[in-house]
Design a protein around this motif. Sequence first.
Motif, PDB file in Angstrom:
ATOM      1  N   SER A  23      56.460 -32.217 -76.155  1.00 16.11           N
ATOM      2  CA  SER A  23      56.702 -33.447 -75.523  1.00 16.11           C
ATOM      3  C   SER A  23      56.153 -34.617 -76.519  1.00 16.11           C
ATOM      4  O   SER A  23      56.803 -35.681 -76.580  1.00 16.11           O
ATOM      5  CB  SER A  23      56.221 -33.519 -73.882  1.00 16.11           C
ATOM      6  OG  SER A  23      57.055 -32.593 -73.277  1.00 16.11           O
ATOM      7  N   ILE A  36      56.774 -36.297 -70.229  1.00 16.52           N
ATOM      8  CA  ILE A  36      55.785 -36.684 -69.744  1.00 16.52           C
ATOM      9  C   ILE A  36      54.679 -35.801 -70.468  1.00 16.52           C
ATOM     10  O   ILE A  36      55.273 -34.520 -70.855  1.00 16.52           O
ATOM     11  CB  ILE A  36      55.541 -36.151 -68.233  1.00 16.52           C
ATOM     12  CG1 ILE A  36      56.440 -37.172 -67.514  1.00 16.52           C
ATOM     13  CG2 ILE A  36      54.244 -36.123 -67.661  1.00 16.52           C
ATOM     14  CD1 ILE A  36      56.773 -37.060 -65.947  1.00 16.52           C
ATOM     15  N   THR A  44      56.203 -29.905 -68.691  1.00 13.00           N
ATOM     16  CA  THR A  44      57.675 -30.044 -68.822  1.00 13.00           C
ATOM     17  C   THR A  44      58.281 -28.784 -68.065  1.00 13.00           C
ATOM     18  O   THR A  44      57.980 -27.654 -68.460  1.00 13.00           O
ATOM     19  CB  THR A  44      58.184 -30.061 -70.243  1.00 13.00           C
ATOM     20  OG1 THR A  44      57.425 -30.913 -70.899  1.00 13.00           O
ATOM     21  CG2 THR A  44      59.691 -30.381 -70.357  1.00 13.00           C
ATOM     22  N   ASP A  64      63.864 -31.646 -74.849  1.00 12.93           N
ATOM     23  CA  ASP A  64      62.505 -31.167 -74.559  1.00 12.93           C
ATOM     24  C   ASP A  64      62.548 -29.896 -73.409  1.00 12.93           C
ATOM     25  O   ASP A  64      63.606 -29.977 -72.562  1.00 12.93           O
ATOM     26  CB  ASP A  64      61.694 -32.239 -74.115  1.00 12.93           C
ATOM     27  CG  ASP A  64      60.220 -31.793 -74.010  1.00 12.93           C
ATOM     28  OD1 ASP A  64      59.845 -30.879 -74.851  1.00 12.93           O
ATOM     29  OD2 ASP A  64      59.456 -32.314 -73.498  1.00 12.93           O
TER      30      ASP A  64
END
Length: 409
Positions: A23, A36, A44, A64
């Motif tokens: 991420s 995040i 994630t 992602d």
Amino acid sequence: MQNTPKGMRIHIGIFGKRNVGKSSILNALTKQDISIVSKTAGTTTDPVEKSMELLPLGPVVFVDTAGIDDEGALGLQRVEKTKKVIDRIDLAIIACDFKGFDEFEELLIKEFQTRKTQFIVVINKIDEGEISTSNLSKINAYNIETVYTSALLNKGIDELKQAIIKNVPEEFFSDTSIASDLIPAGETAVLVVPIDLEAPKGRLILPQVQTIRDLLDNDSIVIITKERELRKTLENLKTPPVLVITDSQAFLKVAADVPKNVKLTSFSILFARLKGELNEFVKGTLQIEKLKSGDKILICESCTHHAIGDDIGRVKIPRWLTQYTGKKLIFEHYAGHDFPPNLKAYALVIHCGACMTNRREILSRILKARQADVPITNYGLTIAYSLGIFERALEPFTSAKSIYNEVES
Ligand SMILES: Nc1nc2c(ncn2[C@@H]2O[C@H](COP(=O)(O)OP(=O)(O)OP(=O)(O)O)[C@@H](O)[C@H]2O)c(=O)[nH]1
Ligand SMILES: [Mg+2]
């Protein structure tokens, strides 16, 4: 570009074990906090998608994913979701950190190889430590592009962008039209092709031939004339053409002969769009205003043709640019695949129309120019600007024109 349909965008997925910085890499690439990031492994969970412009490549979708090494019942469901993402991506980034490259990465590679998905490897967190030679030799055995990054310190991110450009599948570069999107089927384009000393004997040059073919494929009507017969050609037409496309070198005469209500551009500007990034080149061209005496200008030519007479790159562009700016500029030339390592020495890069090279190479050069903070443009735009017909030559291209208008206002 935000309107580009999702199906047309290059989908780039980021995969790897938990906590390696997937991420963070995505956020560094996009310069946004999209995903995040936390030190808790498994942050994630569901795939996160973000459509964006990855300049100079164009519209992309980044995906992602959750760590491929997730555990437990829920974890395994996440792994399944991650695997599904592989079905819809065009390019994969395998992220690992300096600590390891093991069966998880090998599993990903197997998946990508089975599906014939192009992939690259990113070794992240290089600020924390160095990858072991045994791990590195495991990666090298696959003979894949490997980039070292620190997403935390924003290191290696430019190199990663270059690696992305280098590895994006070819079809994303070859599927665009040259002029057919500007001339509806059944409408007419007039092409102005001077036959001068530089014209090859007995044939037309590649950009002209490609433009004709592109328009014929689109069921447009193509009329070809030399600049001398242009006025007569236009007079003979019952309905004016939608667009006149000229060789840049005949710009002035052609601009005088084409009525103001008929749009006019050049082959070289069409190729700036096809092979490069027109908007980036427009921004670069506008920097001509800032040139000072003593500035070095890099002129890049993709082919290594033998310069004859009033060669465009060696004689005409330096002459027109010097006349326009009134400054003593220093011109340096590079040809073929050569590109100087230190772009910072230049005040401007002017690239040829790139008919003999592919978009991948030009985008990579645009990126190098961006990284060095040096403006880049191409022959056609420079000529149009120096001859005072820049605004008119941009008329057919809405977004490029609006960039020009923004700067001028
Ligand atoms: N030192 C260092 N830390 C990093 C780097 N990249 C990411 N981190 C840190 O590593 C932790 C995990 O980063 P994430 O980006 O959330 O990792 P991830 O791979 O997305 O993790 P999951 O979503 O849990 O699979 C965070 O604390 C980041 O700040 C880096 O290059 N160097
Ligand atoms: Mg994550």
